[in-house]
Motif scaffolding. Structure first.
Motif, PDB file in Angstrom:
ATOM      1  N   ASP A 290      30.028  12.611  63.003  1.00 47.86           N
ATOM      2  CA  ASP A 290      29.661  11.703  64.143  1.00 47.86           C
ATOM      3  C   ASP A 290      29.064  10.247  63.065  1.00 47.86           C
ATOM      4  O   ASP A 290      29.194  10.576  62.080  1.00 47.86           O
ATOM      5  N   LYS A 291      28.820   9.266  63.749  1.00 42.13           N
ATOM      6  CA  LYS A 291      28.317   8.080  63.034  1.00 42.13           C
ATOM      7  C   LYS A 291      27.292   8.423  62.211  1.00 42.13           C
ATOM      8  O   LYS A 291      27.149   7.953  60.920  1.00 42.13           O
ATOM      9  N   ARG A 292      26.140   9.069  62.629  1.00 35.56           N
ATOM     10  CA  ARG A 292      25.092   9.220  62.088  1.00 35.56           C
ATOM     11  C   ARG A 292      25.198   9.994  60.535  1.00 35.56           C
ATOM     12  O   ARG A 292      24.715   9.758  59.647  1.00 35.56           O
TER      13      ARG A 292
ATOM     14  N   PRO B 113      35.565   2.399  66.208  1.00 34.37           N
ATOM     15  CA  PRO B 113      36.454   1.942  65.733  1.00 34.37           C
ATOM     16  C   PRO B 113      36.336   0.887  64.545  1.00 34.37           C
ATOM     17  O   PRO B 113      37.139   0.812  63.515  1.00 34.37           O
ATOM     18  N   ASP B 114      35.046   0.266  64.159  1.00 31.43           N
ATOM     19  CA  ASP B 114      34.709  -0.550  63.083  1.00 31.43           C
ATOM     20  C   ASP B 114      34.827   0.510  61.832  1.00 31.43           C
ATOM     21  O   ASP B 114      35.736   0.169  60.709  1.00 31.43           O
TER      22      ASP B 114
ATOM     23  N   VAL C 220      30.375  -1.518  55.774  1.00 29.69           N
ATOM     24  CA  VAL C 220      30.239  -1.926  57.454  1.00 29.69           C
ATOM     25  C   VAL C 220      28.755  -1.716  57.901  1.00 29.69           C
ATOM     26  O   VAL C 220      28.301  -2.610  58.407  1.00 29.69           O
ATOM     27  N   PHE C 221      28.219  -0.589  57.564  1.00 33.79           N
ATOM     28  CA  PHE C 221      26.704  -0.570  58.070  1.00 33.79           C
ATOM     29  C   PHE C 221      26.079  -1.638  57.415  1.00 33.79           C
ATOM     30  O   PHE C 221      25.114  -2.304  57.901  1.00 33.79           O
TER      31      PHE C 221
ATOM     32  N   SER D  29      42.132   8.589  60.205  1.00 34.01           N
ATOM     33  CA  SER D  29      42.355   8.871  61.805  1.00 34.01           C
ATOM     34  C   SER D  29      40.968   9.193  62.384  1.00 34.01           C
ATOM     35  O   SER D  29      39.839   9.633  61.824  1.00 34.01           O
ATOM     36  N   ARG D  30      41.070   9.254  63.588  1.00 31.69           N
ATOM     37  CA  ARG D  30      39.780   9.734  64.551  1.00 31.69           C
ATOM     38  C   ARG D  30      39.734  11.123  64.337  1.00 31.69           C
ATOM     39  O   ARG D  30      38.400  11.752  64.186  1.00 31.69           O
TER      40      ARG D  30
END
Length: 215
Positions: free
Chosen positions: A50-52, A31-32, A19-20, A40-41
């Motif tokens: 986190d995303k990083r 969400p991606d 994805v990245f 799950s979240r």
């Protein structure tokens, strides 16, 4: 129970990396990642925060898989000479059917200029590749001057990464073949310099077999 969790983590990171890789860091949303990683979240925040953190983990996975595989192949003497291994690597890259490119190149452009930690990891991977090329060359020509090895290894890394960037942009067969020929000439020049140095040393010894200075 630890091994299944690790396997799932690796599989999820592989999907997150894609994805990245395709969308870029900034354009990738939570969400991606949740959709791609199939978690799950709650599981996401428990494992990565986190995303990083996901991006760093995905980059490290690329280092442990793609970069490690490339360096191991370059340094494996049982698979031909160093020159042959290098040429084989570039041949495989130029004939790759997809246009996936390289996540390392992607990270170098997308995140390294904005994140010192990512910049450091990118530089470390580039240095690993450079060392892989250097050892492949050194195995063929242990007599060659270190500065010549360094120059050749750096040039090969530039060609290796550049070929993958162009591949992402739709590198055509003619350009790929041109890159392979340039690498072949570079390797032949390095071999020639190594042989020239060896012949020069042999000539000096034959001219003065006692090893005494005539001056």
């Amino acid at each position: 129970m630890g091994r299944p969790r690790q396997f799932e983590t690796d599989a999820a990171l592989e999907l997150a990396m894609r994805v990245f890789w395709s969308k870029g860091y900034e354009a990738t949303t939570l969400p991606d990642l949740l959709g791609a990683m199939r978690i799950s979240r709650g599981s996401f925040y428990k494992a990565f925060h986190d995303k990083r953190a996901v991006y760093l983990a995905a980059l490290e996975r690329y280092n442990r898989t793609r970069v490690e595989e490339t360096v191991t192949m370059l340094q494996s003497p049982g698979t031909g000479t160093g020159k042959e291994r290098i040429e084989s690597l570039f041949k495989a890259l130029s004939e790759r059917p997809d246009r996936s490119g390289c996540f390392l190149c992607n990270a170098a452009v997308d995140r390294a200029p904005h994140d010192p930690e990512i910049e450091g990891r990118v530089n470390a991977m580039v240095q690993r590749l450079e060392q892989g090329f250097r050892r492949a060359l050194e195995g063929d020509r242990p007599d060659i001057e270190p500065y010549l090895l360094d120059e050749a290894a750096k040039s090969l890394v530039v060609s290796y990464l550049g070929l993958q960037v162009l591949d992402t942009a739709g590198l055509n067969a003619q350009m790929a073949e041109s890159c392979r020929l340039q690498v072949k000439r570079m390797l032949e020049a390095a071999v020639g310099e190594g042989k020239t140095a060896q012949r020069s040393a042999a000539t000096a010894v034959n001219a003065n077999p006692s090893g005494n200075d005539s001056a």
